[in-house]
Scaffold this active site. Structure first.
Site, mmCIF file in Angstrom:
data_model
loop_
_atom_site.group_PDB
_atom_site.id
_atom_site.type_symbol
_atom_site.label_atom_id
_atom_site.label_comp_id
_atom_site.label_asym_id
_atom_site.label_seq_id
_atom_site.Cartn_x
_atom_site.Cartn_y
_atom_site.Cartn_z
ATOM 1 N N SER A 33 59.908 41.915 66.122
ATOM 2 C CA SER A 33 60.833 42.581 67.029
ATOM 3 C C SER A 33 60.295 42.719 68.447
ATOM 4 O O SER A 33 59.160 43.133 68.641
ATOM 5 C CB SER A 33 61.131 43.968 66.483
ATOM 6 O OG SER A 33 60.366 44.229 65.343
ATOM 7 N N HIS A 65 65.919 43.714 67.537
ATOM 8 C CA HIS A 65 65.785 42.405 66.911
ATOM 9 C C HIS A 65 66.741 41.415 67.572
ATOM 10 O O HIS A 65 67.614 40.859 66.938
ATOM 11 C CB HIS A 65 66.088 42.478 65.404
ATOM 12 C CG HIS A 65 65.104 43.292 64.618
ATOM 13 N ND1 HIS A 65 64.685 42.943 63.361
ATOM 14 C CD2 HIS A 65 64.441 44.420 64.903
ATOM 15 C CE1 HIS A 65 63.819 43.836 62.908
ATOM 16 N NE2 HIS A 65 63.657 44.754 63.835
ATOM 17 N N HIS A 88 66.719 39.917 58.154
ATOM 18 C CA HIS A 88 65.947 40.563 57.093
ATOM 19 C C HIS A 88 66.804 40.716 55.840
ATOM 20 O O HIS A 88 68.024 40.850 55.927
ATOM 21 C CB HIS A 88 65.473 41.949 57.534
ATOM 22 C CG HIS A 88 64.457 41.916 58.649
ATOM 23 N ND1 HIS A 88 64.809 41.799 59.974
ATOM 24 C CD2 HIS A 88 63.101 41.998 58.620
ATOM 25 C CE1 HIS A 88 63.713 41.807 60.715
ATOM 26 N NE2 HIS A 88 62.664 41.925 59.932
ATOM 27 N N TYR A 90 67.113 43.253 54.026
ATOM 28 C CA TYR A 90 67.788 44.564 53.988
ATOM 29 C C TYR A 90 69.136 44.566 54.701
ATOM 30 O O TYR A 90 69.903 45.504 54.565
ATOM 31 C CB TYR A 90 66.889 45.678 54.543
ATOM 32 C CG TYR A 90 66.396 45.513 55.972
ATOM 33 C CD1 TYR A 90 67.269 45.578 57.045
ATOM 34 C CD2 TYR A 90 65.049 45.295 56.232
ATOM 35 C CE1 TYR A 90 66.816 45.431 58.351
ATOM 36 C CE2 TYR A 90 64.580 45.147 57.527
ATOM 37 C CZ TYR A 90 65.471 45.216 58.585
ATOM 38 O OH TYR A 90 65.014 45.073 59.860
ATOM 39 N N GLU A 91 69.445 43.493 55.448
ATOM 40 C CA GLU A 91 70.757 43.409 56.095
ATOM 41 C C GLU A 91 71.850 43.052 55.092
ATOM 42 O O GLU A 91 73.038 43.167 55.409
ATOM 43 C CB GLU A 91 70.715 42.399 57.246
ATOM 44 C CG GLU A 91 69.832 42.873 58.393
ATOM 45 C CD GLU A 91 69.593 41.796 59.443
ATOM 46 O OE1 GLU A 91 70.581 41.301 60.013
ATOM 47 O OE2 GLU A 91 68.425 41.445 59.683
ATOM 48 N N ALA A 118 55.579 42.763 62.013
ATOM 49 C CA ALA A 118 55.000 44.095 62.188
ATOM 50 C C ALA A 118 54.788 44.647 60.790
ATOM 51 O O ALA A 118 55.669 44.549 59.945
ATOM 52 C CB ALA A 118 55.959 44.982 62.966
ATOM 53 N N MET A 206 58.593 44.123 55.474
ATOM 54 C CA MET A 206 59.924 43.795 54.946
ATOM 55 C C MET A 206 60.365 42.372 55.312
ATOM 56 O O MET A 206 61.561 42.097 55.361
ATOM 57 C CB MET A 206 60.962 44.778 55.493
ATOM 58 C CG MET A 206 60.628 46.244 55.266
ATOM 59 S SD MET A 206 61.860 47.325 55.998
ATOM 60 C CE MET A 206 60.971 48.893 56.037
ATOM 61 N N SER A 207 59.412 41.498 55.588
ATOM 62 C CA SER A 207 59.825 40.140 55.998
ATOM 63 C C SER A 207 58.836 39.116 55.472
ATOM 64 O O SER A 207 58.087 39.377 54.534
ATOM 65 C CB SER A 207 59.901 40.061 57.535
ATOM 66 O OG SER A 207 58.611 40.184 58.108
ATOM 67 N N ASN A 230 51.222 50.618 62.223
ATOM 68 C CA ASN A 230 51.034 51.982 61.695
ATOM 69 C C ASN A 230 50.345 51.894 60.340
ATOM 70 O O ASN A 230 50.417 50.865 59.684
ATOM 71 C CB ASN A 230 52.401 52.669 61.527
ATOM 72 C CG ASN A 230 53.363 51.771 60.761
ATOM 73 O OD1 ASN A 230 54.084 50.981 61.364
ATOM 74 N ND2 ASN A 230 53.333 51.849 59.459
ATOM 75 N N HIS A 242 60.693 53.910 63.252
ATOM 76 C CA HIS A 242 61.009 52.535 63.667
ATOM 77 C C HIS A 242 60.772 52.336 65.162
ATOM 78 O O HIS A 242 60.271 51.288 65.590
ATOM 79 C CB HIS A 242 62.456 52.197 63.302
ATOM 80 C CG HIS A 242 62.860 50.796 63.688
ATOM 81 N ND1 HIS A 242 62.248 49.670 63.182
ATOM 82 C CD2 HIS A 242 63.800 50.345 64.553
ATOM 83 C CE1 HIS A 242 62.794 48.586 63.714
ATOM 84 N NE2 HIS A 242 63.730 48.966 64.549
HETATM 85 CL CL1 6GU Z 1 54.488 51.071 56.429
HETATM 86 N N1 6GU Z 1 56.309 49.467 55.554
HETATM 87 C C1 6GU Z 1 57.201 48.495 55.658
HETATM 88 N N2 6GU Z 1 57.898 48.160 54.561
HETATM 89 N N3 6GU Z 1 57.445 47.827 56.785
HETATM 90 C C2 6GU Z 1 56.729 48.166 57.865
HETATM 91 C C3 6GU Z 1 55.791 49.181 57.829
HETATM 92 C C4 6GU Z 1 55.607 49.837 56.609
HETATM 93 N N4 6GU Z 1 55.251 49.301 59.059
HETATM 94 C C5 6GU Z 1 55.831 48.373 59.827
HETATM 95 N N5 6GU Z 1 56.743 47.685 59.117
#
Ligand code: 6GU
Length: 267
Positions: A33, A65, A88, A90-91, A118, A206-207, A230, A242
């Site tokens: 992103s 995005h 993604h 999740y969309e 990320a 998630m990707s 993070n 986010h």
């Molecule tokens: Cl902690 N989890 C997920 N699923 N996606 C992320 C994340 C965490 N940090 C950035 N993207």
């Protein structure tokens, strides 16, 4: 427009060739992103095509995005396709929609794919916010696969040893780790993060995994690099946000771009 995802990718590749005036591309990079500064560092922009102008692409749903493909010429004269934004799982559009960009890149002649993302960091070596981490392997907990029908596909070396060694020549100190993918869009619970650590995960996101699988099916050599935005949930005491993920991406994208530019010119 075709229903078959591979035919549809061929149509998108033809449209991409027409829109860019370029016949073939050496490498494709899928960026996380808001990584425009990273894309800028790869090389000179030849042209930019919005996803909405190409068969089978949809404008991504989540803010930050922004969806377009940039054709880039590097200083060494290589041609790269830079995907700014991705679909993604999740969309809710399905695995074929998630990997359409990768299949399009393959149909456009690309032999090497660089996937960035990320990610949350799960171990001390992969928890430094703003650091890139090489993806050595993945665990696909997304519940989906882009390979349908009866195709069996070997995943012994999804993330190329050769390309990882090449990155290591540029940055010997870079950490390496296993990326675990969930479907999202929820971040994990602290219990799920503990599970990921027990399973051998170093990064969570998630990707990437479906795109890597589709790339291997197409015979591409794959490099994966996570940007740690993070620590995983429950590891720092802070809730996940986010906006913060996007902000770390923006703040460190230029540095990622310098690294990726070196990688592209040494392929
Ligand atoms: Cl902690 N989890 C997920 N699923 N996606 C992320 C994340 C965490 N940090 C950035 N993207």
């Amino acid at each position: 427009m075709s229903e078959d995802p591979y035919t549809l990718a061929g149509e998108a590749a033809a449209a991409l060739r027409a829109a860019t005036g370029l016949d073939t591309f050496d490498v494709a990079l899928v960026m996380g992103s808001g990584w425009v500064p990273a894309a800028d560092a790869i090389g000179e922009t030849v042209s930019e095509v919005p996803f909405t102008g190409l068969p089978g692409f949809r404008a991504p749903a989540v803010a930050g995005h922004g969806g377009r493909i940039r054709a880039v010429r590097t200083s060494a004269g290589r041609h790269a396709l830079v995907f700014l934004g991705r679909t993604h799982l999740y969309e809710g559009l399905g695995a074929d929609a998630v990997v359409h960009g990768v299949r399009t890149a393959a149909a456009a002649g690309v032999r090497t794919l660089v996937l960035t993302n990320a990610a949350g960091g799960l171990r001390p070596e992969t928890q430094n916010v703003g650091d890139p981490v090489l993806i050595s392997d993945h665990i696909n907990l997304s519940g989906a696969s882009p390979i349908t029908g009866t195709t069996f596909l070997d995943l012994t070396e999804v993330y190329s040893r050769r390309l990882r060694a090449l990155v290591r020549e540029i940055d010997p100190a870079m950490a390496e780790g296993v990326y675990i993918a969930f479907r999202g869009p929820t971040y994990e619970t602290p219990a799920e993060i503990r599970m990921c650590r027990t399973l051998g995960g170093d990064l969570v996101g998630m990707s990437t995994v479906l795109e890597a699988i589709a790339a291997r099916e197409a015979g591409l050599e794959v490099l994966g690099i996570s940007l740690v935005t993070n620590p995983g949930a429950g590891l720092s005491g802070e809730p996940l946000d986010h906006e913060e993920v996007l902000e770390v991406g923006r703040a460190t994208a230029a540095r990622m771009g310098v690294l990726l530019a070196k990688v592209v010119d040494r392929l």
